[in-house]
Design a protein around this motif. Structure first.
Motif, PDB file in Angstrom:
ATOM      1  N   ALA A 156       0.827  -1.208   0.000  1.00  0.00           N
ATOM      2  CA  ALA A 156       0.000   0.000   0.000  1.00  0.00           C
ATOM      3  C   ALA A 156       0.861   1.258   0.000  1.00  0.00           C
ATOM      4  N   ARG A 157       1.931   1.237   0.800  1.00  0.00           N
ATOM      5  CA  ARG A 157       2.813   2.415   0.856  1.00  0.00           C
ATOM      6  C   ARG A 157       3.534   2.622  -0.473  1.00  0.00           C
ATOM      7  N   ALA A 158       3.940   1.522  -1.100  1.00  0.00           N
ATOM      8  CA  ALA A 158       4.622   1.628  -2.389  1.00  0.00           C
ATOM      9  C   ALA A 158       3.693   2.205  -3.447  1.00  0.00           C
ATOM     10  N   MET A 159       2.418   1.819  -3.409  1.00  0.00           N
ATOM     11  CA  MET A 159       1.461   2.372  -4.371  1.00  0.00           C
ATOM     12  C   MET A 159       1.254   3.865  -4.169  1.00  0.00           C
ATOM     13  N   GLY A 160       1.362   4.315  -2.923  1.00  0.00           N
ATOM     14  CA  GLY A 160       1.077   5.715  -2.627  1.00  0.00           C
ATOM     15  C   GLY A 160       2.272   6.638  -2.634  1.00  0.00           C
ATOM     16  N   ARG A 194     -11.259  14.416 -13.411  1.00  0.00           N
ATOM     17  CA  ARG A 194     -10.241  13.351 -13.460  1.00  0.00           C
ATOM     18  C   ARG A 194      -9.593  13.168 -12.094  1.00  0.00           C
ATOM     19  N   ALA A 195      -9.261  14.279 -11.432  1.00  0.00           N
ATOM     20  CA  ALA A 195      -8.632  14.193 -10.114  1.00  0.00           C
ATOM     21  C   ALA A 195      -9.565  13.530  -9.111  1.00  0.00           C
ATOM     22  N   ASN A 196     -10.846  13.913  -9.123  1.00  0.00           N
ATOM     23  CA  ASN A 196     -11.805  13.327  -8.183  1.00  0.00           C
ATOM     24  C   ASN A 196     -11.947  11.821  -8.391  1.00  0.00           C
ATOM     25  N   ALA A 197     -12.000  11.403  -9.651  1.00  0.00           N
ATOM     26  CA  ALA A 197     -12.155   9.971  -9.939  1.00  0.00           C
ATOM     27  C   ALA A 197     -10.962   9.184  -9.414  1.00  0.00           C
ATOM     28  N   MET A 198      -9.762   9.686  -9.647  1.00  0.00           N
ATOM     29  CA  MET A 198      -8.565   8.973  -9.194  1.00  0.00           C
ATOM     30  C   MET A 198      -8.427   9.008  -7.684  1.00  0.00           C
ATOM     31  N   VAL A 199      -8.785  10.128  -7.066  1.00  0.00           N
ATOM     32  CA  VAL A 199      -8.701  10.229  -5.608  1.00  0.00           C
ATOM     33  C   VAL A 199      -9.650   9.237  -4.945  1.00  0.00           C
ATOM     34  N   LEU A 200     -10.882   9.157  -5.439  1.00  0.00           N
ATOM     35  CA  LEU A 200     -11.844   8.221  -4.860  1.00  0.00           C
ATOM     36  C   LEU A 200     -11.385   6.776  -5.040  1.00  0.00           C
ATOM     37  N   LEU A 201     -10.873   6.465  -6.214  1.00  0.00           N
ATOM     38  CA  LEU A 201     -10.384   5.111  -6.469  1.00  0.00           C
ATOM     39  C   LEU A 201      -9.212   4.780  -5.556  1.00  0.00           C
ATOM     40  N   PHE A 202      -8.281   5.709  -5.429  1.00  0.00           N
ATOM     41  CA  PHE A 202      -7.097   5.458  -4.623  1.00  0.00           C
ATOM     42  C   PHE A 202      -7.440   5.380  -3.137  1.00  0.00           C
ATOM     43  N   THR A 203      -8.386   6.194  -2.703  1.00  0.00           N
ATOM     44  CA  THR A 203      -8.820   6.143  -1.308  1.00  0.00           C
ATOM     45  C   THR A 203      -9.450   4.793  -0.984  1.00  0.00           C
ATOM     46  N   ALA A 204     -10.278   4.287  -1.904  1.00  0.00           N
ATOM     47  CA  ALA A 204     -10.899   2.979  -1.694  1.00  0.00           C
ATOM     48  C   ALA A 204      -9.856   1.881  -1.629  1.00  0.00           C
ATOM     49  N   LEU A 205      -8.876   1.931  -2.520  1.00  0.00           N
ATOM     50  CA  LEU A 205      -7.813   0.919  -2.510  1.00  0.00           C
ATOM     51  C   LEU A 205      -7.000   0.983  -1.217  1.00  0.00           C
ATOM     52  N   SER A 206      -6.656   2.186  -0.789  1.00  0.00           N
ATOM     53  CA  SER A 206      -5.863   2.340   0.433  1.00  0.00           C
ATOM     54  C   SER A 206      -6.627   1.843   1.654  1.00  0.00           C
ATOM     55  N   ALA A 207      -7.926   2.168   1.725  1.00  0.00           N
ATOM     56  CA  ALA A 207      -8.738   1.693   2.842  1.00  0.00           C
ATOM     57  C   ALA A 207      -8.815   0.171   2.854  1.00  0.00           C
ATOM     58  N   PHE A 208      -8.937  -0.420   1.672  1.00  0.00           N
ATOM     59  CA  PHE A 208      -8.975  -1.888   1.582  1.00  0.00           C
ATOM     60  C   PHE A 208      -7.673  -2.501   2.091  1.00  0.00           C
ATOM     61  N   PHE A 209      -6.534  -1.941   1.700  1.00  0.00           N
ATOM     62  CA  PHE A 209      -5.254  -2.499   2.128  1.00  0.00           C
ATOM     63  C   PHE A 209      -5.057  -2.355   3.632  1.00  0.00           C
ATOM     64  N   LEU A 210      -5.469  -1.227   4.204  1.00  0.00           N
ATOM     65  CA  LEU A 210      -5.362  -1.061   5.646  1.00  0.00           C
ATOM     66  C   LEU A 210      -6.253  -2.058   6.382  1.00  0.00           C
ATOM     67  N   TYR A 211      -7.459  -2.245   5.873  1.00  0.00           N
ATOM     68  CA  TYR A 211      -8.371  -3.222   6.480  1.00  0.00           C
ATOM     69  C   TYR A 211      -7.777  -4.627   6.394  1.00  0.00           C
TER      70      TYR A 211
END
Length: 221
Positions: A156-160, A194-211
């Protein structure tokens, strides 16, 4: 989800996979040595590994340029030998992501290894098993929950990763623009959709990895 977003997402996953592999190769042995060996410079080495967590990303990126740039200690020698430079390539993003994610793996794995009952390790030695055998058959299996959780956090950290990647790999569209860099470009260019779409997608992915990391760290295996 246009082609540019899909490319950035694919590149981020690719970079994270390779960076996580590098971190596993370097991080688990380092964590084991820090957890099980007492030597004079142990805490100094631990502090040096942990530095990317507290240094500004630009400072970490500058150190990486000193090492891997065209005139760097490693990068200069590599270019003279092969004619190829790691600067402004996706491999540079892998290096930057691995460096900033390594402390998470080492800290998590070290804590997990230190939590293994010393009596079990001593019993293995009493039975005549070598330290290497004990490490692979006793210590690391018992520490696996922490190691797996650390692996997920590393990915997750590497992706971010953003700052060090920007300095070493640059932000070249269609070449080195990972998701964080693509989000920065979209926001700076005023492309809110475009920024909103990527931010929402990335936030969902990050939350999934933390969970996932929390679940894996507590699950009985």
């Amino acid at each position: 989800m246009n082609e540019g977003i899909l490319f950035s997402l694919h590149l981020s996953v690719q970079v994270a996979v390779f960076a996580t592999a590098l971190v596993l190769i370097a991080g688990i042995p380092a964590a084991y040595l820090l957890a099980r060996r007492a030597f004079a410079l142990r805490e100094l080495i631990d502090a040096l590994i942990t530095l990317p967590l507290v240094l500004p990303p630009t400072v970490t990126g500058y150190y990486l340029i000193v090492l891997f740039g065209r005139n760097g200690l490693i990068g200069g020698a590599l270019e003279r030998l092969t004619g190829w430079t790691v600067m402004f390539t996706w491999q540079a993003a892998v290096i930057a992501s691995a460096v900033v994610a390594l402390p998470l793996m080492v800290k998590t794995a070290r804590a997990a290894i230190e939590s293994v009952d010393r009596n079990l390790i001593d019993a293995s030695a009493t039975l005549g098993h070598s330290e290497l055998w004990t490490a692979f058959r006793v210590t690391l299996p018992l520490a696996r929950r922490g190691i797996i959780a650390g692996t997920v956090l590393t990915f997750a950290r590497a992706m971010g990763e953003f700052g060090a990647t920007l300095m070493l790999a640059g932000n070249i569209p269609g070449r080195t623009d990972t998701m964080p860099l693509a989000i920065y470009s979209a926001a700076a260019g005023g492309d809110r959709g475009r920024a909103n779409a990527m931010v929402l997608l990335f936030t969902a992915l990050s939350a999934f990895f933390l969970y996932a990391a929390n679940r894996l760290g507590r699950r009985d295996w």
